[in-house]
Design a protein around this motif. Structure first.
Motif, short mmCIF file in Angstrom:
data_model
loop_
_atom_site.label_atom_id
_atom_site.label_comp_id
_atom_site.label_asym_id
_atom_site.label_seq_id
_atom_site.Cartn_x
_atom_site.Cartn_y
_atom_site.Cartn_z
N GLU A 144 0.83 -1.22 0.00
CA GLU A 144 0.00 0.00 0.00
C GLU A 144 0.86 1.26 0.00
O GLU A 144 0.56 2.23 -0.70
CB GLU A 144 -0.97 -0.02 1.20
CG GLU A 144 -2.10 -1.02 0.97
CD GLU A 144 -2.99 -1.19 2.18
OE1 GLU A 144 -4.05 -1.86 2.03
OE2 GLU A 144 -2.63 -0.69 3.28
N ALA A 188 -2.82 -7.36 -1.53
CA ALA A 188 -3.01 -5.91 -1.68
C ALA A 188 -2.78 -5.49 -3.12
O ALA A 188 -3.50 -4.65 -3.67
CB ALA A 188 -2.06 -5.16 -0.75
N SER A 192 -5.60 -3.86 -5.73
CA SER A 192 -5.38 -2.44 -6.03
C SER A 192 -6.03 -2.06 -7.37
O SER A 192 -5.95 -2.82 -8.34
CB SER A 192 -3.87 -2.15 -6.13
OG SER A 192 -3.67 -0.90 -6.78
#
Ligand code: GZL
Length: 329
Positions: A144, A188, A192
């Motif tokens: 992130e 993640a 995304s």
């Protein structure tokens, strides 16, 4: 006269109970602790903290260093059982292969408390609890931060293509820190909205050591030199080794190749301060006090949560100079 005898008996009983209780309190707790080894700055900090916390808690600590071998950990646990310690603590180097020795501890009625890494057992009652770190969240935080940095700085592929190429230095094969960080990072990335801008070019274990991190990064650079845009190193020690290979290849670490790593050891703060790395996701090794406090509760018969995580932050390069003097490890 009868009343006097009753009062005397009562006070004698109270005296015996008090002395028995104080005897229990006075009996020093003996804990056998099997540590993985000394593979990284992080591990050394973890060991130093365990030893300091044992002293602070007045624990008789029997400490064993397994030199990175699971069979040495199993041998140490068997020795602790033979020594009839009050409690066994250990950091499982890999997640599996513990059922048999933990069954022996259970049969010997010695509670087991796990630190740092996770383990996978067929029967969760084989250990009381785990004090440690959340490697899946660490991997998630790493991606992130990277995604946000790439967006904010409009980072483009060095080779002029349409993908930002990522190489990954994995931790020890089979360790929960490795599988957890991989899961967190990859999930993640997959979730995304920018997932199509990335490609994982290569991923290989560097076994959490600086030396292997340098060697594997050197091989990545030989194979993909100007196609590599990002390095995700699952610990700072491998990132520090990789930085040496990146510089030896005539490239600028943190500029030509963005570097994201995990742990938060002093060495990476210095590298960020020197402009050679971009961010570290903290993995807190200072778990000793929580470990021994939990061990004391277990030995008093108190119930404890099955899993307790320590606090962890994210430290980008721009914070390095300010934070470095405050770091305890
Ligand atoms: C993580 C810990 C890992 C560190 C490495 O919880 O087990 O092991 O990230 C260490 O630096 O070798």
């Amino acid at each position: 006269m009868k009343l006097v005898k009753t009062l005397l008996a009562a006070s004698l009983g109270a005296l015996i109970a008090a002395s028995a209780a104080s005897a229990v309190q006075a009996k020093q707790i003996t804990i056998g602790f099997s540590q993985i080894g000394a593979e990284s700055e992080w591990r050394t900090a973890n060991t130093n903290d365990v030893k300091a916390a044992a002293k602070a808690h007045n624990i008789n600590l029997k400490f064993s260093d397994a030199q990175q071998k699971q069979e040495n950990q199993i041998k140490a646990i068997r020795t602790f059982i033979a020594q009839k310690v009050d409690l066994i603590g250990f950091v499982p180097i890999v997640a599996t292969g513990w059922d048999n020795v933990l069954r022996e501890a259970k049969r010997a009625k010695i509670p087991v408390l796990v630190m740092d890494r996770d383990l996978t057992v067929s029967d969760p009652s084989l250990y009381v609890a785990k004090i440690g770190t959340d490697s899946v969240t660490e991997g998630k935080k790493a991606f992130e931060w990277l995604d946000d940095y790439v967006t904010k700085n409009n980072i483009k592929p060095r080779n002029g293509g349409d993908k930002l190429n990522i190489v990954i230095l994995e931790g020890t094969v089979g360790a929960s820190a490795t599988t957890g960080r991989a899961k967190g990072f990859n999930t993640a990335l997959k979730n995304s909205p920018n997932k199509d801008r990335y490609k994982i070019l290569a991923s290989q274990t560097g076994d959490f050591t600086r030396q292997k991190g340098q060697e594997v990064m050197e091989s990545f650079l030989k194979s993909y030199r100007n196609d590599i845009d990002i390095l995700f190193a699952m610990n700072d020690d491998m990132a520090l080794g990789a930085i040496q290979s990146i510089e030896a290849a005539g490239l600028k670490p943190s500029k030509d190749i963005i570097i994201v790593s995990v742990d938060g050891v002093k060495g990476i703060f210095q590298a960020m301060k020197d402009g050679k790395s971009n961010v570290t996701v903290e993995c807190n090794p200072l778990q000793g006090d929580l470990f021994f406090t939990t061990a004391e509760k277990i030995l008093k018969g108190e119930s404890v949560p099955k899993s307790v995580f320590v606090e962890e932050g994210v430290y980008p390069a721009e914070k390095a100079a300010e934070v470095l003097p405050t770091r305890k490890y």
